[in-house]
Enzyme design. Sequence first.
Site, mmCIF file in Angstrom:
data_model
loop_
_atom_site.group_PDB
_atom_site.id
_atom_site.type_symbol
_atom_site.label_atom_id
_atom_site.label_comp_id
_atom_site.label_asym_id
_atom_site.label_seq_id
_atom_site.Cartn_x
_atom_site.Cartn_y
_atom_site.Cartn_z
ATOM 1 N N ASN A 1 0.913 -1.270 -0.059
ATOM 2 C CA ASN A 1 -0.026 0.008 0.052
ATOM 3 C C ASN A 1 0.729 1.209 -0.097
ATOM 4 O O ASN A 1 0.607 2.235 -0.739
ATOM 5 C CB ASN A 1 -0.991 0.164 1.296
ATOM 6 C CG ASN A 1 -1.902 -1.146 0.921
ATOM 7 O OD1 ASN A 1 -2.146 -1.864 0.181
ATOM 8 N ND2 ASN A 1 -2.518 -1.528 2.136
ATOM 9 N N HIS B 1 -18.894 36.149 -29.457
ATOM 10 C CA HIS B 1 -20.148 35.610 -30.224
ATOM 11 C C HIS B 1 -19.995 34.767 -31.520
ATOM 12 O O HIS B 1 -20.745 34.513 -32.044
ATOM 13 C CB HIS B 1 -21.460 36.370 -29.904
ATOM 14 C CG HIS B 1 -21.456 37.058 -28.622
ATOM 15 N ND1 HIS B 1 -22.220 36.798 -27.673
ATOM 16 C CD2 HIS B 1 -21.109 38.268 -28.235
ATOM 17 C CE1 HIS B 1 -22.165 37.544 -26.508
ATOM 18 N NE2 HIS B 1 -21.460 38.420 -27.242
ATOM 19 N N SER C 1 -9.678 12.044 -47.928
ATOM 20 C CA SER C 1 -10.713 11.168 -47.637
ATOM 21 C C SER C 1 -10.872 10.078 -48.345
ATOM 22 O O SER C 1 -10.001 10.077 -49.562
ATOM 23 C CB SER C 1 -12.245 12.110 -48.021
ATOM 24 O OG SER C 1 -13.233 11.247 -48.724
ATOM 25 N N LYS D 1 -10.935 16.275 -50.844
ATOM 26 C CA LYS D 1 -10.824 16.599 -49.425
ATOM 27 C C LYS D 1 -9.630 16.764 -48.705
ATOM 28 O O LYS D 1 -8.666 15.749 -49.238
ATOM 29 C CB LYS D 1 -11.713 15.615 -48.546
ATOM 30 C CG LYS D 1 -13.256 15.714 -48.565
ATOM 31 C CD LYS D 1 -13.820 16.935 -48.192
ATOM 32 C CE LYS D 1 -13.752 17.015 -46.743
ATOM 33 N NZ LYS D 1 -14.554 15.900 -45.959
ATOM 34 N N GLU E 1 -8.668 17.690 -35.001
ATOM 35 C CA GLU E 1 -9.993 17.158 -34.667
ATOM 36 C C GLU E 1 -9.810 15.899 -33.637
ATOM 37 O O GLU E 1 -10.446 15.770 -32.619
ATOM 38 C CB GLU E 1 -10.769 16.480 -35.981
ATOM 39 C CG GLU E 1 -11.199 17.515 -37.065
ATOM 40 C CD GLU E 1 -11.939 16.775 -38.076
ATOM 41 O OE1 GLU E 1 -12.880 17.024 -38.164
ATOM 42 O OE2 GLU E 1 -10.989 16.221 -38.716
ATOM 43 N N LYS F 1 -4.600 3.727 -12.022
ATOM 44 C CA LYS F 1 -3.236 3.772 -12.891
ATOM 45 C C LYS F 1 -3.346 3.909 -14.296
ATOM 46 O O LYS F 1 -2.918 4.776 -14.824
ATOM 47 C CB LYS F 1 -2.490 2.525 -12.574
ATOM 48 C CG LYS F 1 -1.561 2.452 -11.483
ATOM 49 C CD LYS F 1 -1.538 1.104 -10.671
ATOM 50 C CE LYS F 1 -1.319 1.141 -9.438
ATOM 51 N NZ LYS F 1 -2.643 1.274 -8.888
HETATM 52 N N1 ARG Z 1 -1.725 -3.644 -7.313
HETATM 53 C C1 ARG Z 1 -2.091 -2.792 -6.298
HETATM 54 C C2 ARG Z 1 -2.911 -1.509 -6.747
HETATM 55 O O1 ARG Z 1 -2.535 -0.939 -7.784
HETATM 56 C C3 ARG Z 1 -1.140 -2.822 -5.229
HETATM 57 C C4 ARG Z 1 -1.787 -2.494 -3.813
HETATM 58 C C5 ARG Z 1 -2.185 -3.787 -3.471
HETATM 59 N N2 ARG Z 1 -2.278 -3.908 -2.055
HETATM 60 C C6 ARG Z 1 -3.400 -4.476 -1.399
HETATM 61 N N3 ARG Z 1 -3.489 -4.588 -0.098
HETATM 62 N N4 ARG Z 1 -3.937 -5.561 -2.060
HETATM 63 O O2 ARG Z 1 -3.205 -0.813 -5.787
#
Ligand code: ARG
Length: 461
Positions: A113, A159, A280, A286, A293, A328
Amino acid sequence: MTNTPQPWSQRFETALHPAIARFNASISFDIALIEYDITGSQAHAKMLGQVGIISESEAEAIVTGLEQIRQAYRSGEFIPGVEAEDVHFAVEKRLTELIGDTGKKLHTARSRNDQVATDVRLYLREQINLIKSDLRNWQAAIVTQAEQNIDTLIPGYTHLQRAQPVSLAHHLLAYFEMAQRDYQRLGEIYNRVNVCPLGSGALAGTPHPINRALSAEYLNFGAVGNNSLDGVSDRDFAVEFLNAASLIMVHLSRFSEEIILWSSQEFSFIGLSDRISTGSSIMPQKKNPDVPELVRGKTGRVFGHLQGMLTLLKGLPLAYNKDMQEDKEAIFDTVTTVRVCLEAMTILLTEGITFKKDRLAQAVTEDFSNATDVADYLATKGVPFREAYNLVGKLVKTCTSEGILLKDLSLAQWQEFHPKFESDIVEAIAPTQVVNVRNSYGGTGFEQVKLQVATAKTVIS
Ligand code: ARG
């Protein structure tokens, strides 16, 4: 290669269902963190050795083993699969395979963690600096175009109606200011990313006599987090980053929209070069503005990531929850998206765009965007502005019904409207003059714009 069971497997009777293993695993995307994970683990091991929780030689073996993993990853030799679950386990398992039981000491006084929170911060710290340098390139492209277009006039709009002509450089430099705020914002966020959660443990700290300041120092963090629960569960910095990224995208998207409009036949203010446009599949005539875009389109996914992250965090009880694994992909995709968009827009502005100067010169003479200047002319001669404004309104109405422009009026016609008009009114409402006189600070007057170009250059130098 690494088919050893998970570190937690002793607690369980049976193996994970293969589909659940895949569902649970984050290795497919958090592999992007591997080098940060290794760097973080090296700092942790050095600290453990320094305070005597493990021996100096054990620390050294761990640091060296981790370095080997880094090299193996770089050379493509180490490719952990789903059985590793996540990048943290992948590295730890590999380390133990490489250096034996000493590898098992690495995770003393640490949890995944605080480890993952550290990794993400290390990653983001680096990416923020890369994006800041992308922003500088973008700003340099803006300044270069601006410098070449101080005297080029372009209709200014409110505007989306013609309002007052401006220097094209002035228009472009508005985007410089936006980029500058983006740059500063990232710098401010950096300070909050740059706080070390390592040593928070799972949530409550650790009984081992660790030195958090030391591991933070090895990792060049600016500060150590004050509360272990907050250390493992804070993702505010991620929200702030996604917010800053969203604003960068807003700015790029607004510019994209203008480029798309300007390149349309209706505006015809710019041409786009073949190197940045596409055709296109069916309409042979085109030439499409795909780059702006796509930038405009990609803005949506970055907003989505911001919304997703806020929603992810809302309602999470302290401390770590697996939900957080979902942070992530949002962060990674945002980094990639912002960087490719900045790069593409920089190329577009540097070598993809030609301003059609004849067309622009014509555009600023074909409307009533000098009407305010007629009112200002009278106001300068003592006529109260509101009175002058009303009178010019009538003038515009008359011209419109006759199908002429203000510049087509004869002196006699001008004087019919007000005796204060003299022959210098012709000069006063010429587009170049209209722009030239707006010399209030930050205005579009040429002197002001030159000043802005000079200032912009020093800002990015
Ligand atoms: N892969 C987990 C994440 O990205 C890592 C942390 C996992 N911790 C746990 N207590 N399972 O959050």
